[in-house]
Write a protein that holds these residues in place. Sequence first.
Motif, PDB file in Angstrom:
ATOM      1  N   ASP A 165       0.443 -16.585   1.465  1.00 28.95           N
ATOM      2  CA  ASP A 165      -0.703 -16.606   0.547  1.00 28.95           C
ATOM      3  C   ASP A 165      -0.900 -17.991  -0.064  1.00 28.95           C
ATOM      4  OD1 ASP A 165      -1.203 -13.969   1.039  1.00 28.95           O
ATOM      5  OD2 ASP A 165      -0.340 -13.212  -0.828  1.00 28.95           O
ATOM      6  N   ARG A 166       0.200 -18.670  -0.418  1.00 31.95           N
ATOM      7  CA  ARG A 166       0.066 -20.002  -1.028  1.00 31.95           C
ATOM      8  C   ARG A 166      -0.525 -20.999  -0.037  1.00 31.95           C
ATOM      9  NH1 ARG A 166       2.258 -21.176  -5.905  1.00 31.95           N
ATOM     10  NH2 ARG A 166       0.635 -22.776  -5.742  1.00 31.95           N
ATOM     11  N   LEU A 167      -0.153 -20.898   1.238  1.00 33.04           N
ATOM     12  CA  LEU A 167      -0.733 -21.784   2.243  1.00 33.04           C
ATOM     13  C   LEU A 167      -2.208 -21.465   2.465  1.00 33.04           C
ATOM     14  CD1 LEU A 167       2.022 -22.153   4.998  1.00 33.04           C
ATOM     15  CD2 LEU A 167       1.349 -23.807   3.270  1.00 33.04           C
ATOM     16  N   ASN A 168      -2.549 -20.177   2.450  1.00 31.79           N
ATOM     17  CA  ASN A 168      -3.948 -19.788   2.629  1.00 31.79           C
ATOM     18  C   ASN A 168      -4.823 -20.318   1.496  1.00 31.79           C
ATOM     19  OD1 ASN A 168      -3.813 -18.398   5.075  1.00 31.79           O
ATOM     20  ND2 ASN A 168      -3.136 -16.518   4.096  1.00 31.79           N
ATOM     21  N   GLU A 169      -4.252 -20.435   0.302  1.00 27.54           N
ATOM     22  CA  GLU A 169      -5.008 -20.989  -0.822  1.00 27.54           C
ATOM     23  C   GLU A 169      -5.366 -22.452  -0.577  1.00 27.54           C
ATOM     24  OE1 GLU A 169      -2.609 -20.421  -4.246  1.00 27.54           O
ATOM     25  OE2 GLU A 169      -2.840 -18.246  -4.300  1.00 27.54           O
ATOM     26  N   ILE A 170      -4.491 -23.177   0.108  1.00 28.67           N
ATOM     27  CA  ILE A 170      -4.737 -24.599   0.351  1.00 28.67           C
ATOM     28  C   ILE A 170      -5.959 -24.795   1.236  1.00 28.67           C
ATOM     29  CG2 ILE A 170      -3.814 -26.697   1.409  1.00 28.67           C
ATOM     30  CD1 ILE A 170      -1.033 -25.782   0.578  1.00 28.67           C
ATOM     31  N   THR A 171      -6.052 -24.018   2.318  1.00 29.42           N
ATOM     32  CA  THR A 171      -7.175 -24.166   3.239  1.00 29.42           C
ATOM     33  C   THR A 171      -8.425 -23.452   2.753  1.00 29.42           C
ATOM     34  OG1 THR A 171      -6.450 -22.243   4.517  1.00 29.42           O
ATOM     35  CG2 THR A 171      -5.664 -24.417   5.232  1.00 29.42           C
ATOM     36  N   GLY A 172      -8.263 -22.579   1.740  1.00 27.22           N
ATOM     37  CA  GLY A 172      -9.417 -21.870   1.204  1.00 27.22           C
ATOM     38  C   GLY A 172      -9.654 -20.519   1.831  1.00 27.22           C
ATOM     39  N   LEU A 173      -8.702 -20.034   2.647  1.00 26.44           N
ATOM     40  CA  LEU A 173      -8.859 -18.700   3.230  1.00 26.44           C
ATOM     41  C   LEU A 173      -8.899 -17.643   2.134  1.00 26.44           C
ATOM     42  CD1 LEU A 173      -9.131 -17.129   5.845  1.00 26.44           C
ATOM     43  CD2 LEU A 173      -6.635 -16.956   5.948  1.00 26.44           C
ATOM     44  N   PHE A 174      -8.059 -17.849   1.102  1.00 25.41           N
ATOM     45  CA  PHE A 174      -8.116 -17.021  -0.094  1.00 25.41           C
ATOM     46  C   PHE A 174      -8.331 -17.966  -1.274  1.00 25.41           C
ATOM     47  CE2 PHE A 174      -4.997 -14.434   2.474  1.00 25.41           C
ATOM     48  CZ  PHE A 174      -5.937 -13.506   2.880  1.00 25.41           C
ATOM     49  N   SER A 175      -9.513 -17.954  -1.868  1.00 27.21           N
ATOM     50  CA  SER A 175      -9.810 -18.843  -2.992  1.00 27.21           C
ATOM     51  C   SER A 175     -10.714 -18.139  -3.979  1.00 27.21           C
ATOM     52  CB  SER A 175     -10.503 -20.129  -2.518  1.00 27.21           C
ATOM     53  OG  SER A 175      -9.652 -20.892  -1.691  1.00 27.21           O
ATOM     54  N   ALA A 176     -10.334 -18.194  -5.254  1.00 24.23           N
ATOM     55  CA  ALA A 176     -11.157 -17.598  -6.298  1.00 24.23           C
ATOM     56  C   ALA A 176     -12.443 -18.400  -6.460  1.00 24.23           C
ATOM     57  CB  ALA A 176     -10.386 -17.549  -7.616  1.00 24.23           C
ATOM     58  N   ASP A 177     -13.519 -17.723  -6.856  1.00 22.16           N
ATOM     59  CA  ASP A 177     -14.809 -18.391  -7.018  1.00 22.16           C
ATOM     60  C   ASP A 177     -14.745 -19.515  -8.037  1.00 22.16           C
ATOM     61  OD1 ASP A 177     -15.968 -16.789  -5.137  1.00 22.16           O
ATOM     62  OD2 ASP A 177     -16.817 -15.363  -6.571  1.00 22.16           O
ATOM     63  N   ASP A 178     -13.969 -19.320  -9.117  1.00 26.70           N
ATOM     64  CA  ASP A 178     -13.904 -20.362 -10.139  1.00 26.70           C
ATOM     65  C   ASP A 178     -13.198 -21.605  -9.606  1.00 26.70           C
ATOM     66  OD1 ASP A 178     -11.457 -19.124  -9.974  1.00 26.70           O
ATOM     67  OD2 ASP A 178     -11.113 -19.008 -12.137  1.00 26.70           O
ATOM     68  N   LEU A 179     -12.235 -21.417  -8.684  1.00 26.52           N
ATOM     69  CA  LEU A 179     -11.571 -22.569  -8.077  1.00 26.52           C
ATOM     70  C   LEU A 179     -12.563 -23.349  -7.218  1.00 26.52           C
ATOM     71  CD1 LEU A 179      -9.118 -24.288  -7.256  1.00 26.52           C
ATOM     72  CD2 LEU A 179      -8.653 -22.619  -5.457  1.00 26.52           C
ATOM     73  N   LEU A 180     -13.365 -22.644  -6.428  1.00 26.19           N
ATOM     74  CA  LEU A 180     -14.355 -23.313  -5.593  1.00 26.19           C
ATOM     75  C   LEU A 180     -15.353 -24.076  -6.457  1.00 26.19           C
ATOM     76  CD1 LEU A 180     -15.148 -20.620  -2.868  1.00 26.19           C
ATOM     77  CD2 LEU A 180     -13.553 -22.532  -2.749  1.00 26.19           C
ATOM     78  N   GLY A 181     -15.775 -23.460  -7.551  1.00 21.34           N
ATOM     79  CA  GLY A 181     -16.713 -24.122  -8.448  1.00 21.34           C
ATOM     80  C   GLY A 181     -16.156 -25.394  -9.014  1.00 21.34           C
ATOM     81  N   GLU A 182     -14.881 -25.382  -9.386  1.00 19.76           N
ATOM     82  CA  GLU A 182     -14.234 -26.565  -9.948  1.00 19.76           C
ATOM     83  C   GLU A 182     -14.122 -27.664  -8.897  1.00 19.76           C
ATOM     84  OE1 GLU A 182     -12.150 -29.278 -12.285  1.00 19.76           O
ATOM     85  OE2 GLU A 182     -13.362 -27.535 -12.825  1.00 19.76           O
ATOM     86  N   ILE A 183     -13.754 -27.304  -7.679  1.00 23.32           N
ATOM     87  CA  ILE A 183     -13.573 -28.302  -6.615  1.00 23.32           C
ATOM     88  C   ILE A 183     -14.890 -28.985  -6.286  1.00 23.32           C
ATOM     89  CG2 ILE A 183     -13.082 -28.565  -4.146  1.00 23.32           C
ATOM     90  CD1 ILE A 183     -10.907 -26.411  -4.499  1.00 23.32           C
ATOM     91  N   PHE A 184     -15.938 -28.201  -6.034  1.00 21.23           N
ATOM     92  CA  PHE A 184     -17.199 -28.785  -5.562  1.00 21.23           C
ATOM     93  C   PHE A 184     -18.008 -29.422  -6.684  1.00 21.23           C
ATOM     94  CE2 PHE A 184     -16.272 -25.777  -2.106  1.00 21.23           C
ATOM     95  CZ  PHE A 184     -16.363 -26.637  -1.036  1.00 21.23           C
ATOM     96  N   SER A 185     -17.704 -29.112  -7.931  1.00 21.34           N
ATOM     97  CA  SER A 185     -18.455 -29.702  -9.045  1.00 21.34           C
ATOM     98  C   SER A 185     -18.217 -31.195  -9.180  1.00 21.34           C
ATOM     99  CB  SER A 185     -18.079 -29.016 -10.368  1.00 21.34           C
ATOM    100  OG  SER A 185     -16.740 -29.303 -10.728  1.00 21.34           O
TER     101      SER A 185
END
Length: 456
Positions: free
Chosen positions: A430-450
């Motif tokens: 699961d931790r590796l999947n978070e790195i590539t974005g296979l499992f990523s919370a919407d708020d994390l995506l918002g922070e990254i792309f902002s």
Amino acid sequence: MSSASDTICAIATPPGRGGVGIIRISGSEAYTLALSLTQRSELTPRHAHFCSFFDHQGEPIDSGIALFFNNPSSFTGEDVVEIQSHGSPVVMQQLLHELCRSGARIAEPGEFSKRAFLNDKIDLIQAEAIADIINASTDIAARNAHKSLQGAFSDYITDLLARIINLRILVEAGIDFPDEDIEFAHTDAVQQELRALITLLKTTLRTAQIGQIIQSGITVALIGAPNAGKSSLLNQLGGLNKAIVTDIPGTTRDTLDTSIDIDGIPFTFVDTAGLRDTTDTVEQAGIAKALDLIDSADIVLFIIDATTLTNDTYRTDELLSPALSERLTARPFLAVINKIDLSTTVPPSIPDAIDVVSIAAKHGTHLDLLKRRLIHIATGADSTENALSARQRHISGLQGTLDSLEYGLEHFLTTRASELLAEDLRRAQDRLNEITGLFSADDLLGEIFSHFCIGK
């Protein structure tokens, strides 16, 4: 309110005037909007069309190039059109106004890259690499980011994931089918693979940490008594006479910095007020800032005047007042013996320091040695080759994966409980999947792309 189904547009070139300005359009209506803007009946995919651009009243705005990329063969995976006109801010705004008037909206920061990620054109590591290329401050940082954009870092993670998944299959087969005489989880092969994965993860983690340092840079505080040569060292490192150098103690009263590229790592050296007890209010303020910098800098260089030294060994409290010495030694520092060209004594040892380097800042003597030592302290290595462009998020994910595997090995060796090992392997995956974005919370995506540019 914005929606992922909206057609978006944005200026993709830097602000200001230029020979060429580019506007990017993406979404289901991109092609239709481009036809309206150019008054053409069609645009052939992947062909450059020279044409004029018109407003809603049919008046020409400018002329230039229109490029159409049909879905899914585009960066975002949607229909994409790029409008290349003259780089006038006025023209750019007129074109944006017409596009928005026809139904598009201005893209949010990083929305083009976010759509590429959501449409499986790139993974999260590659999306972040786009921003890292744009923000790179050294050649190596740019090259590392480009390698990540091409999938080099993602390939590392994919290989690790495949091995962890295979190990989970072995372990869970023994749990799910106990009557089938499957004893994979009780063989040396599982232990060997766990140990091999842990070793590989440690190497990958260290490589990623070096990559993060290359991307973010290192702050180096120049600390020392008045007239130790801090300002001379700053000037020599930067190749400029930025700092005022005199024989008068207390000349430097505020911080002054210069940035240089050392082996691909951006170093920022900060000159500070000389450390001493003083009643001068302005100088006291400068010393306070110097002490604060000791706490916040990545590396501290304690500059010492060689002409003031007579002993073979010195404690820090013999070179500074007890209070100042205590503040300095609260964290690791590198001792730099300066002005060796003016001294006939052998440079002493400083047991409190992690190392001692002798230089003559005014003449540049041994500065290469100092730079190599800084690289080693910053990265733990003598070279920055083969580093991965990484962020703290990636490093946290790799560390979490490593922790889970080490816990799993410990549980397996002490309890032989395959169930515990299987759970640790699931967490590692699961931790590796978070790195590539296979499992990523919407708020994390918002922070990254902002943090991306609007047109990216």
